[in-house]
Design a protein around this motif. Structure first.
Motif, short mmCIF file in Angstrom:
data_model
loop_
_atom_site.label_atom_id
_atom_site.label_comp_id
_atom_site.label_asym_id
_atom_site.label_seq_id
_atom_site.Cartn_x
_atom_site.Cartn_y
_atom_site.Cartn_z
N LEU A 73 -8.08 -2.91 -5.27
CA LEU A 73 -6.96 -1.99 -5.07
C LEU A 73 -6.69 -1.16 -6.33
O LEU A 73 -6.47 0.05 -6.24
CB LEU A 73 -5.71 -2.76 -4.64
CG LEU A 73 -4.50 -1.92 -4.29
CD1 LEU A 73 -4.80 -0.98 -3.12
CD2 LEU A 73 -3.30 -2.81 -3.95
N GLU A 74 -6.79 -1.81 -7.47
CA GLU A 74 -6.58 -1.09 -8.74
C GLU A 74 -7.65 -0.02 -8.94
O GLU A 74 -7.35 1.12 -9.35
CB GLU A 74 -6.61 -2.10 -9.89
CG GLU A 74 -6.38 -1.49 -11.25
CD GLU A 74 -6.44 -2.54 -12.34
OE1 GLU A 74 -7.08 -2.26 -13.37
OE2 GLU A 74 -5.83 -3.62 -12.17
N PHE B 27 0.83 -1.19 0.00
CA PHE B 27 0.00 0.00 0.00
C PHE B 27 0.87 1.25 0.00
O PHE B 27 1.99 1.23 0.50
CB PHE B 27 -0.92 -0.01 1.22
CG PHE B 27 -1.85 -1.19 1.25
CD1 PHE B 27 -2.99 -1.21 0.47
CD2 PHE B 27 -1.57 -2.29 2.05
CE1 PHE B 27 -3.84 -2.29 0.50
CE2 PHE B 27 -2.41 -3.38 2.07
CZ PHE B 27 -3.55 -3.39 1.29
N ARG B 28 0.32 2.32 -0.53
CA ARG B 28 1.05 3.59 -0.59
C ARG B 28 1.19 4.22 0.79
O ARG B 28 2.21 4.81 1.10
CB ARG B 28 0.34 4.56 -1.52
CG ARG B 28 0.34 4.11 -2.96
CD ARG B 28 -0.42 5.09 -3.82
NE ARG B 28 -0.45 4.61 -5.19
CZ ARG B 28 -1.31 5.01 -6.10
NH1 ARG B 28 -2.22 5.90 -5.79
NH2 ARG B 28 -1.28 4.51 -7.30
N ASP B 29 0.10 4.13 1.58
CA ASP B 29 0.13 4.71 2.93
C ASP B 29 -0.89 3.99 3.81
O ASP B 29 -1.63 3.12 3.36
CB ASP B 29 -0.14 6.22 2.88
CG ASP B 29 -1.43 6.58 2.15
OD1 ASP B 29 -2.33 5.72 2.05
OD2 ASP B 29 -1.56 7.72 1.69
N ALA B 30 -0.91 4.37 5.06
CA ALA B 30 -1.80 3.71 6.03
C ALA B 30 -3.27 4.00 5.72
O ALA B 30 -4.14 3.16 5.97
CB ALA B 30 -1.46 4.15 7.44
N GLU B 31 -3.57 5.17 5.18
CA GLU B 31 -4.94 5.53 4.84
C GLU B 31 -5.48 4.63 3.74
O GLU B 31 -6.61 4.14 3.81
CB GLU B 31 -5.01 6.99 4.41
CG GLU B 31 -6.41 7.47 4.10
CD GLU B 31 -6.42 8.92 3.66
OE1 GLU B 31 -7.18 9.23 2.73
OE2 GLU B 31 -5.69 9.73 4.25
N ALA C 246 -6.13 1.18 5.24
CA ALA C 246 -7.34 1.15 6.08
C ALA C 246 -8.60 1.14 5.22
O ALA C 246 -9.54 0.39 5.49
CB ALA C 246 -7.34 2.35 7.02
N ARG C 247 -8.61 1.95 4.18
CA ARG C 247 -9.76 1.99 3.27
C ARG C 247 -9.92 0.64 2.57
O ARG C 247 -11.04 0.12 2.46
CB ARG C 247 -9.58 3.10 2.25
CG ARG C 247 -10.71 3.19 1.27
CD ARG C 247 -10.53 4.31 0.28
NE ARG C 247 -11.55 4.22 -0.74
CZ ARG C 247 -11.37 4.53 -2.01
NH1 ARG C 247 -10.20 5.01 -2.42
NH2 ARG C 247 -12.34 4.39 -2.88
N ALA D 123 -13.69 -5.98 3.69
CA ALA D 123 -14.46 -6.63 4.76
C ALA D 123 -15.96 -6.55 4.49
O ALA D 123 -16.73 -7.37 4.97
CB ALA D 123 -14.14 -5.99 6.11
N GLU D 124 -16.39 -5.57 3.69
CA GLU D 124 -17.81 -5.41 3.35
C GLU D 124 -18.22 -6.22 2.14
O GLU D 124 -19.40 -6.31 1.83
CB GLU D 124 -18.12 -3.94 3.06
CG GLU D 124 -18.02 -3.04 4.25
CD GLU D 124 -18.31 -1.59 3.90
OE1 GLU D 124 -18.95 -1.34 2.85
OE2 GLU D 124 -17.90 -0.72 4.65
#
Length: 142
Positions: free
Chosen positions: A67-68, A25-29, A32-33, A39-40
């Motif tokens: 992710l893409e 991932f690029r960052d923690a945000e 998290a997203r 999960a949904e």
């Protein structure tokens, strides 16, 4: 013969490492997203696993696709709409309440209500069939 065996093992090792390699991932945000969104969403192959929990190959492919789509700048709702267009409402853990999903949403309550009606009818019939007067004290019940 050994060369073929070595080539086969090398190909298998590459496939296994690609399947196990975690997403970057690029960052923690973004992470998290991604985790909240997967999960949904339900794995389309598994019985009752989220996209995040499933080990199926299609789940891995869908995680990469999610992710893409995120990196293309699409919102969570757009990503869900894209997946629903491909896999129907089954891909959502919480499908929208609409006429075609009423049975899914209200079916358990209807089954519970039907069970209560059956129990009530059975209890009332047994109460009506029971003797109205209690047996005399000197009489035995058996």
């Amino acid at each position: 013969m050994r060369a073929w065996l070595a080539a086969l093992l090398l190909c298998l090792a590459g496939a296994v490492s690609a399947a196990i390699q975690p997403l970057e991932f690029r960052d923690a945000e973004e992470e998290a997203r991604f985790r909240a969104l997967t999960a949904e969403l339900r794995c389309v192959m598994c019985q009752n696993q989220s996209l995040a929990d499933s080990d199926a190959q299609i789940a891995r492919d869908l995680r990469l696709q999610v992710l893409e789509l995120m990196r293309e700048g699409r919102s969570d709702e757009e990503i869900k709409a894209y997946l629903v267009a491909r896999y129907s409402d089954f891909v959502l853990y919480r499908p929208p309440v609409q006429p075609r999903t009423w049975l899914l949403w209200f079916g358990p309550a209807l089954v519970l209500l039907a069970g209560l009606v059956v129990v009530t009818v059975v209890v009332r019939r047994r109460a009506a069939a029971a003797p109205a007067t209690p047996p005399a004290e000197d009489e035995q019940e058996w």
